[in-house]
Design an enzyme around this catalytic site. Sequence first.
Site, mmCIF file in Angstrom:
data_model
loop_
_atom_site.group_PDB
_atom_site.id
_atom_site.type_symbol
_atom_site.label_atom_id
_atom_site.label_comp_id
_atom_site.label_asym_id
_atom_site.label_seq_id
_atom_site.Cartn_x
_atom_site.Cartn_y
_atom_site.Cartn_z
ATOM 1 N N ARG A 285 0.835 -1.198 0.000
ATOM 2 C CA ARG A 285 0.000 0.000 0.000
ATOM 3 C C ARG A 285 0.868 1.246 0.000
ATOM 4 N NH1 ARG A 285 -4.951 -1.886 4.082
ATOM 5 N NH2 ARG A 285 -5.266 -3.882 3.011
ATOM 6 N N ARG A 300 1.958 1.233 10.284
ATOM 7 C CA ARG A 300 1.506 1.590 8.936
ATOM 8 C C ARG A 300 2.708 1.513 8.008
ATOM 9 N NH1 ARG A 300 -3.107 4.202 7.573
ATOM 10 N NH2 ARG A 300 -3.481 4.805 9.731
ATOM 11 N N GLU A 372 -7.111 -0.446 14.991
ATOM 12 C CA GLU A 372 -7.613 -1.481 14.080
ATOM 13 C C GLU A 372 -6.537 -2.530 13.759
ATOM 14 O OE1 GLU A 372 -9.141 0.054 10.384
ATOM 15 O OE2 GLU A 372 -9.062 -1.921 9.421
ATOM 16 N N SER A 375 -10.534 -6.251 10.022
ATOM 17 C CA SER A 375 -11.888 -5.778 9.755
ATOM 18 C C SER A 375 -12.558 -6.789 8.846
ATOM 19 C CB SER A 375 -11.865 -4.407 9.086
ATOM 20 O OG SER A 375 -11.542 -4.526 7.721
ATOM 21 N N ARG A 413 0.596 -5.609 12.488
ATOM 22 C CA ARG A 413 -0.222 -5.012 13.544
ATOM 23 C C ARG A 413 -0.469 -6.002 14.684
ATOM 24 N NH1 ARG A 413 -4.413 -0.623 10.764
ATOM 25 N NH2 ARG A 413 -2.713 0.571 9.796
#
Length: 447
Positions: A285, A300, A372, A375, A413
């Site tokens: 990403r 991130r 988070e 999800s 994460r």
Amino acid sequence: MLRVRGLGSSVRRGAGVWTGPAVSLRRMIDPRLLTDEPETTAAALARRGVDADALVRLRDLDTARRGAIAALDAARAEQKAASKAIGQRPPEEREAAIAEAAVLKERVATLEAARDAAEAAHRDAFARIPNLPHPDAPDGDEGDGVVVRTVGERPALDGEPHDHVALLEGADALDLARGAKVSGSRFAYLKGEGALLELALVRYAVDVAQAHGHVPVVPPVLVREPAMYGTGFLPTDEQQLFATRDDELYLVGTSEVPLAGMHMDEVLDPSELPLRYAGISPCFRREAGAHGKDTRGIFRVHQFEKVELFSLVAPDDGDAEHERILATQLAILEGLGLHARVVDIPVGDLGASAARKFDVEAWIPSQGAYREVTSCSDTTDYQARRLRIRMRVDGGDNTLVHTLNGTALAVQRTIIALVEQHQRADGSVAVPDALVPHLGREVLFAR
RNA sequence: GGAGGCUUCGCCUAGUCUGGUCUAUGGCGCGGGAUUGCUAAUCCCGUUGGGGGCCUGUCCCCCUCGAGGGUUCAAAUCCCUCAGCCUCCGCCA
């Protein structure tokens, strides 16, 4: 009520390179909803900020489109009949007949242009309409999420918690500086116990996913445009994607893309549903627009490893599958002894393709916040419509399947949550029981 | 990367050279039915997918022969571009 028929699987082959109209595959709801159930559709979309006038214009565009198709079809039927008649006449009569038919050819060309224009207008208008929200999804915008569940206990740590960077770098399990030297910011090396931790977490998550019926899949992580359009990452999120310069391929941001694309252009037999996969892949990403956010550590990053759950189900089974995926995600976190909460995301904060989404946020001691880690989304028939993934229906029209996706485990994460929640005063980390067999040790970063 | 071959409605296949009678042939499989009778056989009918219409019907029309474009009154058939598969060579883990 769907009746099913036990046929062998049927896979349409030879789709070849996708060169069709890209824009027609953008966000799409079922156009028939506007004529068949205008009021409920308008009410549902109003929750997401789509006004009723837009829907009326949309319906008019659909009417115009169908009219143009009917006119073209009629003209084409006439032209075909004329051409066919020529072949059956004696040669000396052909000259005059050909001249007559030539006029029909012109008319077809004109009507064809009109049809194309009507379809383009209709398509562009529909492209802006997001998926219908699930009736149970809460109202509101970002920040209005509803905490629906909590798992695990918030750990009681002695003194100030170390953050994941301190813990990992202290054990030489993470090298951020060299990641930046070689690849730039937001890249990192996991090494030693850090690398082993990734392998163990992936294997553990795959085991749990498999126990919940998901078939492990290592997919391609470079994909062509159609898969990106079909899953909704193009054109909307183009700035989030890495692309290759010479080969017109994109690096996937999640294995949801190749997993959904796997059944593109297929008609599935109901007996083979549900199809459940667990994709194992690196994810890439660009994080454009996130400058300055989460700059410390590996929360991130541009490249991370993830195990992703993906399901294709019959339309009526979507809600149950969403619950099932969430349950699988929570089982994975609970096995790791992590404290987390589930947030029902409000309609104003949903991506275009999702009807409903749950975020699972783990407790991060160093931040004193829930962040988070996974999800899961129910995209109903939205992706299936763009990817043309259908299900055979006995005695009726084939119907679009529903697709759902959820993170089984995002390595970076999860590592943060795990080392921070299970840290001990001396900087070592207690390995949760479920991970011990995969990691081969009970304590990480022992001094 | 180089050379050659191939891609037809679930699977296999005819048709492509020589454009019209292709409304795409035949077999297998699958679904329905009939008949004979008994571990079965034979026969008949149906069976790609998508879209549109109204007289909502055992109805009509359009598109679909790997994909896209072109030539033509007319394209499975001729031309161009692309993709995929196979074989051989090269390279490589």
